[in-house]
Scaffold this motif. Structure first.
Motif, short mmCIF file in Angstrom:
data_model
loop_
_atom_site.label_atom_id
_atom_site.label_comp_id
_atom_site.label_asym_id
_atom_site.label_seq_id
_atom_site.Cartn_x
_atom_site.Cartn_y
_atom_site.Cartn_z
N TRP A 63 -34.70 5.19 -14.10
CA TRP A 63 -36.01 4.83 -14.09
C TRP A 63 -36.68 4.97 -16.07
CZ3 TRP A 63 -39.13 3.68 -10.93
CH2 TRP A 63 -38.61 4.00 -8.58
N THR A 64 -35.97 3.54 -16.06
CA THR A 64 -36.20 3.83 -17.40
C THR A 64 -38.27 2.81 -17.54
OG1 THR A 64 -36.23 0.89 -16.62
CG2 THR A 64 -33.96 2.25 -17.77
N PRO A 65 -38.66 2.90 -18.28
CA PRO A 65 -39.94 2.19 -19.04
C PRO A 65 -40.38 1.34 -18.18
CG PRO A 65 -39.69 3.03 -20.88
CD PRO A 65 -38.22 3.21 -19.95
N ALA A 66 -39.39 0.25 -18.16
CA ALA A 66 -40.09 -1.69 -17.54
C ALA A 66 -39.48 -1.31 -15.84
CB ALA A 66 -38.82 -2.11 -18.06
N MET A 67 -39.46 -0.09 -15.55
CA MET A 67 -38.54 0.09 -14.09
C MET A 67 -40.07 0.89 -13.17
SD MET A 67 -37.22 -0.85 -11.41
CE MET A 67 -35.51 -1.32 -11.96
#
Length: 633
Positions: free
Chosen positions: A268-272
């Protein structure tokens, strides 16, 4: 679980070249195996843009690795009707130019539907074609492309699962999509001869290839949804040995990429997080800040709640990401410290270089930003990468020739050389055949028309003449729709301009859905030029940011956008008038692809839709917005 939504085997490659090499090597292996067994290898072949790289690799394998086609028998999928075999758009000519003329295949082993026969003979011709396939032992390997409406071969939506080789009426969407091969839509044939779906499904092995973002929506339907004759490619789910071969862009709508949280554990990256929450909000019709824990659980984002906490906190994180990307200062706001702003405040003013693949992409795709950069005091340069000459109709050239001749008459100028050129051009156009390419003089006149329109647009914006650069990159200058690959001269010319201007900002077309691939080649040239300059240690490159725009053919998804430039109603009108300056592209666009609207209509609709989606997500409502994504190198 990554492919759990897919009902047919899928192979995904980084780009079309890698995917094409895979298919070519698979075909070569079958050819060699059959040769070792002393048998014929029967291939079903496709045409269009998709298999060109496959054929190029097969030719290379023949010339450098000794792959022989002496035992190969081929049957092509389809052909326009009626059409001369030597016409530029003929699939007969296509196959000769891309494959047959370069390998050792026996002429008697080549079979292509005949578009020259009288109509009353076509039914027998189709029956004979089926019989020849059976007599050859059936097709060992069939390669296919896929139309934007899901057609395979020319089997349009509604074609029967049990259809055989026959004449069909082309769907209007197919004619529009293929119109880039013809001077205008009226010259695209309305009929074609095609193998039937039943014929295709009898092949022992099938590879369907799809490249680019325009194919992504129909690929998703064909691969993940139910079998239906309304999406003919979905019928391949019923075949026991079919593989879809895709590049990453064509695969982008598959669930494993569109909603990867539904297919297994992810990081769960910021982009995801942004991608997941924006997708959920648009699907539920709720603003970002109105999403609840229940929404997260119902949409399959329970794992995100577990990892990140309450919905309220996640909503705020995504809301701020969207809000901070909206700015009226594309060059950065001077005398301000805004840590989350998408662009730097300093240096100010900036030197900005806009690369425009065709002479109107700048105003169509980022006209509002173009004007704002100039109005806010930045030193704006525009580089028109190609002449755009093939997109000027013959009628428009005739109009300008008549003007030039008339101007000489009323002004009393007597230039025998120019009159000779104009007279020859007029005569050529009057007798031009559909299969004939333009002369160098005609191409030069068409390029001059587009150059004049581009200059007028820059003056309309306020750009100095010395800041307008016409590159006329060599890869484009073939006189035909099909272009050459990127070459060293293209890169040299671009590096020279970049080093001359030394921009703080570079804007490029990241819009890769144009039907004949010019945008993609132009983007690759800029990327390669920047990489080389960086590798060679130029100091100015350290402070150069690259922004990618879209708009002429498609738009960025909301979750991808890193800088959104709002436009007022007055700015929308001003941009429209800038687009109107390109009169040769108005009313009848020669290469409009699958979108029948004029470019100004496309741009306005896409800009308005972007603004509408931001408003739906709970942000300020603007009349329109232009969107950008930053490229890191």
């Amino acid at each position: 679980m990554v492919d759990s939504f897919e009902k047919i085997p899928v192979r995904i490659f980084n780009n079309l070249k890698e995917g094409s090499l895979f298919i070519a090597n698979e075909i070569a292996a079958v050819i060699r195996q059959k040769q070792a067994e002393g048998k014929k290898c029967v291939l079903g072949l496709a045409t269009g843009s998709s298999p060109k790289t496959v054929y190029a690799e097969l030719v290379r394998l023949h010339k450098t690795e000794g792959l022989s086609f002496s035992n190969v028998v081929t049957f092509n999928l389809d052909e326009y009707y009626p059409i001369d075999q030597d016409a530029l758009q003929s699939y007969n000519r296509y196959m000769r130019e891309h494959l047959f003329n370069h390998v050792d295949i026996k002429p008697e082993n080549i079979h292509i539907p005949n578009g020259e026969l009288p109509k009353e003979e076509i039914k027998k011709h189709c029956a004979d074609y089926e019989a020849m396939i059976e007599e050859a032992g059936g097709i060992d390997v069939q390669i296919l492309g896929i139309g934007n409406n899901g057609h395979i071969g020319f089997n349009e939506p509604g074609s029967s699962r049990f259809s055989k080789t026959r004449m069909i009426t082309l769907d209007n969407s197919t004619r529009i999509a293929n119109s880039f091969e013809f001077p205008n839509i009226s010259e695209v044939p309305r009929l074609a001869v095609t193998m039937g779906i039943d014929t295709i499904l009898k092949a022992r092995k099938i590879y369907l290839m799809a490249w680019g973002p325009m194919k992504a929506p129909v690929v998703q339907k064909a691969v993940e949804e139910l079998v239906t004759e309304q999406i003919p490619a979905s019928l391949l789910q019923q075949h026991n040995d079919t593989v879809y071969v895709l590049d990453e862009m064509a695969a982008s709508e598959l669930t494993r990429f569109k909603s990867p949280w539904l297919t297994g554990d992810i990081e769960w990256t910021p982009a995801m997080v942004k991608k997941a929450v924006v997708s959920m909000a648009l699907k539920t019709g709720k603003p970002i800040l109105g999403l609840t824990n229940s929404d997260y659980n119902e949409y399959g984002l329970g794992d995100l709640l577990v990892e990140k906490g309450d919905a309220y906190e996640i909503n705020l994180q995504v809301f701020y990401m969207l809000r901070d990307g909206i700015t009226g200062w594309p060059g950065g706001k001077p005398n301000a410290v805004i840590p989350a702003h998408p662009e730097r405040s300093l240096p100010y003013p900036k030197t900005c270089l806009i690369f425009s693949p065709h002479p109107d992409d700048d105003i169509i795709s980022m006209g509002g930003t173009f004007m704002r950069l100039h109005d806010q005091g930045h030193d704006v340069h525009v580089a028109y990468q190609t002449s755009g000459n093939i997109a000027v109709t013959d009628e428009f050239v005739t109009r300008f020739i008549d003007f030039a001749v008339g101007f000489e008459e009323i002004s009393g100028i007597d230039s025998s050389k120019s009159r000779e050129i104009l007279t020859a051009a007029h005569k050529f156009l009057a007798n031009k055949k559909p299969s004939e390419s333009d002369t160098a003089e005609i191409r030069a006149i068409k390029g001059l028309i587009r150059r004049g329109e581009a200059k007028a647009t820059c003056r309309y914006v306020g750009i100095k003449d010395e800041n307008v650069h016409f590159q006329n990159l060599p890869f484009y200058e073939t006189g035909r729709v099909e272009k050459m690959p990127m070459g060293e001269e293209d890169v040299r010319v671009t590096m020279e301009l970049l080093r001359k201007v030394k921009p703080h900002q570079v804007y490029c077309a990241g819009d890769l859905a144009d039907p004949h691939g010019t945008h993609k080649v132009c983007l690759d040239i800029v990327f390669e030029s920047l990489r080389r300059i960086k590798a060679e240690g130029d100091e100015w490159i350290k402070d150069c940011w690259v922004w990618l725009y879209k708009g002429a053919w498609q738009e960025w998804n909301i979750e991808e956008i890193e800088m959104a430039i709002p436009m007022s109603p007055d700015q929308v009108i001003k941009k429209r008038h800038g687009i109107f300056i390109h009169q040769s592209q108005k009313d009848m666009v020669p290469f409009q692809g699958s979108d029948s609207r004029e470019f100004w209509q496309r741009a306005e609709d896409r800009n308005a839709q972007t603004a509408k989606q931001y408003a739906q997500l709970g942000l300020t409502q603007y009349a329109a917005m232009e969107a950008f994504v930053r490229w890191h190198y």
